[in-house]
Design a protein around this motif. Structure first.
Motif, PDB file in Angstrom:
ATOM      1  N   THR A  73       0.588  -1.109  -0.049  1.00 54.59           N
ATOM      2  CA  THR A  73       0.137   0.144   0.025  1.00 54.59           C
ATOM      3  C   THR A  73       0.820   1.232  -0.084  1.00 54.59           C
ATOM      4  O   THR A  73       0.362   2.394  -0.258  1.00 54.59           O
TER       5      THR A  73
ATOM      6  N   TYR B 129       2.032   2.605   2.745  1.00 51.32           N
ATOM      7  CA  TYR B 129       1.559   3.344   3.742  1.00 51.32           C
ATOM      8  C   TYR B 129       2.828   3.474   4.502  1.00 51.32           C
ATOM      9  O   TYR B 129       3.820   2.679   4.830  1.00 51.32           O
TER      10      TYR B 129
ATOM     11  N   ASN C 250       0.699   9.993   3.532  1.00 48.88           N
ATOM     12  CA  ASN C 250      -0.405   8.912   3.326  1.00 48.88           C
ATOM     13  C   ASN C 250      -1.628   9.296   2.589  1.00 48.88           C
ATOM     14  O   ASN C 250      -2.554   8.537   2.127  1.00 48.88           O
TER      15      ASN C 250
ATOM     16  N   THR D 209      -4.729   6.794  -2.837  1.00 46.57           N
ATOM     17  CA  THR D 209      -3.677   7.183  -1.610  1.00 46.57           C
ATOM     18  C   THR D 209      -3.420   5.949  -0.832  1.00 46.57           C
ATOM     19  O   THR D 209      -4.092   5.127  -0.692  1.00 46.57           O
ATOM     20  N   PRO D 210      -2.436   6.024  -0.178  1.00 45.09           N
ATOM     21  CA  PRO D 210      -2.250   4.719   0.753  1.00 45.09           C
ATOM     22  C   PRO D 210      -3.019   4.797   1.873  1.00 45.09           C
ATOM     23  O   PRO D 210      -3.274   3.475   2.132  1.00 45.09           O
ATOM     24  N   ALA D 211      -3.370   5.843   2.315  1.00 46.95           N
ATOM     25  CA  ALA D 211      -4.420   5.735   3.438  1.00 46.95           C
ATOM     26  C   ALA D 211      -5.974   5.030   2.775  1.00 46.95           C
ATOM     27  O   ALA D 211      -6.197   4.219   3.503  1.00 46.95           O
TER      28      ALA D 211
ATOM     29  N   LEU E 215      -5.084   1.122   2.562  1.00 47.11           N
ATOM     30  CA  LEU E 215      -4.857   0.628   3.734  1.00 47.11           C
ATOM     31  C   LEU E 215      -6.424   0.381   4.424  1.00 47.11           C
ATOM     32  O   LEU E 215      -6.521  -0.601   5.106  1.00 47.11           O
TER      33      LEU E 215
END
Length: 422
Positions: free
Chosen positions: A294, A296, A399, A410-412, A415
């Protein structure tokens, strides 16, 4: 005198030939550009302009194709005062793929005599489709007019226009706003497609944004250059791979070659890459962890040092804050700060794999993230002045940035999807 066909007398003491004439004679005799320039007494840049047929007019240069470039302002002019293509533009020597005025006159004569398009193409050494396109595009009431066709074609050739970011409007405001949030030009380019899917006006390429920042003639975003990009450079620079300096690691290690295949292909989440970014005099540091699937980011605070025990005591709660299915493995370089890796594994049940010496690409996601973090924590600065809350804010910003490798998610968001899976 020149309109009357008379030549100037030249400088006193000369034989009557201008420097340009003397230079042309030397070049015609096979003398190199630098040698001819030295003999005539002009700069090699001036000689280069002469070879290209460029004339200097004040602070501007007139090119053979009719372009006049002011090198103080970057303004390019391609038309005369009447708004028509300049004579130099009409008579310019262009790439052989373009039809010349002479060829257009031949097309008109042969077409008037009843020659077929294929016959005209054979005589001119052109494709019949080229002749057909030319006749169809520039015929008036069935008659092909070569001179009008040439003027129309010269006027329609690509002309310089103002850069999109240099023009006030919603697009410029959008780009400037995202640059203020430390978004990269590529992220901005793709975000426009998502935020304005049906508005063709809200489109700009990555290269255009870079030119607006770096290239004076394109302009438009010069004031934002200090804060726009994470490097803070005022001019473009080729990418170079950073050198990873690590100390020999003498304790028993499990090497990256023994790491499961599922970690390498990033198919299974929960596998992390880690490293330190170090402050002035190696007195302070920040632990950086990146999830391989991801991207993150987790950051750990080390204001007083980065011994093996201190790193272990920061890593254990960081990994411990994650759900069990996101605690797969940790990949690190052979730095001595991971001397307590066995204690870390016992406390978290997370195995540690070590990269080969001087192989930072084996932790590519982490290296990339450390480069992004240097925008917030520049090299050569004291990292102890940043609080744990500051690190949490920076991690939140990273993130929340869309990533190309995540399909501009986005990584957020990635996740969150993993945490909400039943």
């Amino acid at each position: 005198m020149r309109r009357a066909g008379l030549r100037g007398r030249g400088k006193p003491g000369t034989t009557g030939h201008s420097e340009r004439d003397r230079y042309d004679e030397l070049r015609g005799a096979g003398v190199s550009r630098s040698e001819a320039a030295a003999q005539v007494g002009v700069h090699v840049r001036t000689a280069q302009d002469w070879d290209k047929g460029i004339r200097k007019i004040g602070n501007s240069r007139l090119h053979p194709d009719g372009r006049t470039i002011d090198y103080n302002t970057g303004v390019i002019t391609v038309r005369d005062s009447a708004g028509e293509p300049s004579l130099a533009r009409l008579e310019a020597r262009l790439h052989p793929r373009f039809l010349t005025l002479t060829e257009r006159e031949q097309i008109a004569d042969l077409h008037r005599d009843g020659a077929s398009l294929r016959e005209i193409g054979r005589r001119l050494g052109r494709a019949a489709s080229t002749i057909k396109r030319e006749v169809d595009s520039y015929s008036v009431r069935g008659a092909y007019r070569p001179h009008q066709a040439h003027r129309t074609w010269a006027a329609a050739r690509s002309r310089p226009k103002a850069s999109k970011p240099a023009t006030s409007g919603p697009l410029r405001d959008y780009v400037a706003g995202k640059l203020a949030l430390q978004w990269s030009p590529e992220q901005i380019c793709h975000a426009l497609l998502i935020d304005h899917p049906d508005d063709e006006v809200m489109r700009v390429s990555t290269e255009t944004i870079y030119q607006a920042i770096y290239v004076q003639a394109r302009g438009g975003l010069r004031r934002e250059v200090a804060d726009a990009l994470r490097t803070g450079r005022t001019r473009r620079k080729p990418h170079r791979s950073p050198e990873q300096r690590t100390s020999p690691f003498t304790d028993e290690m499990v090497m990256i070659s023994e790491r499961p295949a599922e970690v390498a292909d990033r198919a299974v989440p929960g596998h992390w890459e880690g490293d330190l970014i170090v402050g002035t005099g190696s007195a302070s540091a920040i632990v950086t962890l990146v999830e391989r699937s991801t991207r993150y980011v987790l950051l750990g605070h080390l204001p007083g040092g980065h011994t093996a025990e201190e790193v272990r005591d920061v890593l254990v709660p960081l990994i411990g804050s994650l759900p069990q299915h996101l605690r797969g493995s940790l990949t690190w370089d052979q730095g001595c700060e991971m001397a307590a890796h066995k204690q870390f594994t016992v406390a978290t049940d997370v195995p540690v794999y070590f990269c080969d010496p001087h192989s930072p690409w084996q932790r590519g996601s982490n290296e990339n993230t450390n480069g992004l973090l240097r925008q917030y924590f520049p090299k050569g600065t004291d990292l102890s002045v940043h609080s744990a809350e500051d690190l949490e804010l920076v991690a939140h910003r990273l993130n929340g940035r869309p990533r190309k490798t995540l399909g501009w998610k986005t990584p957020a968001e990635r996740l969150r999807d993993l945490l909400t899976v039943d």
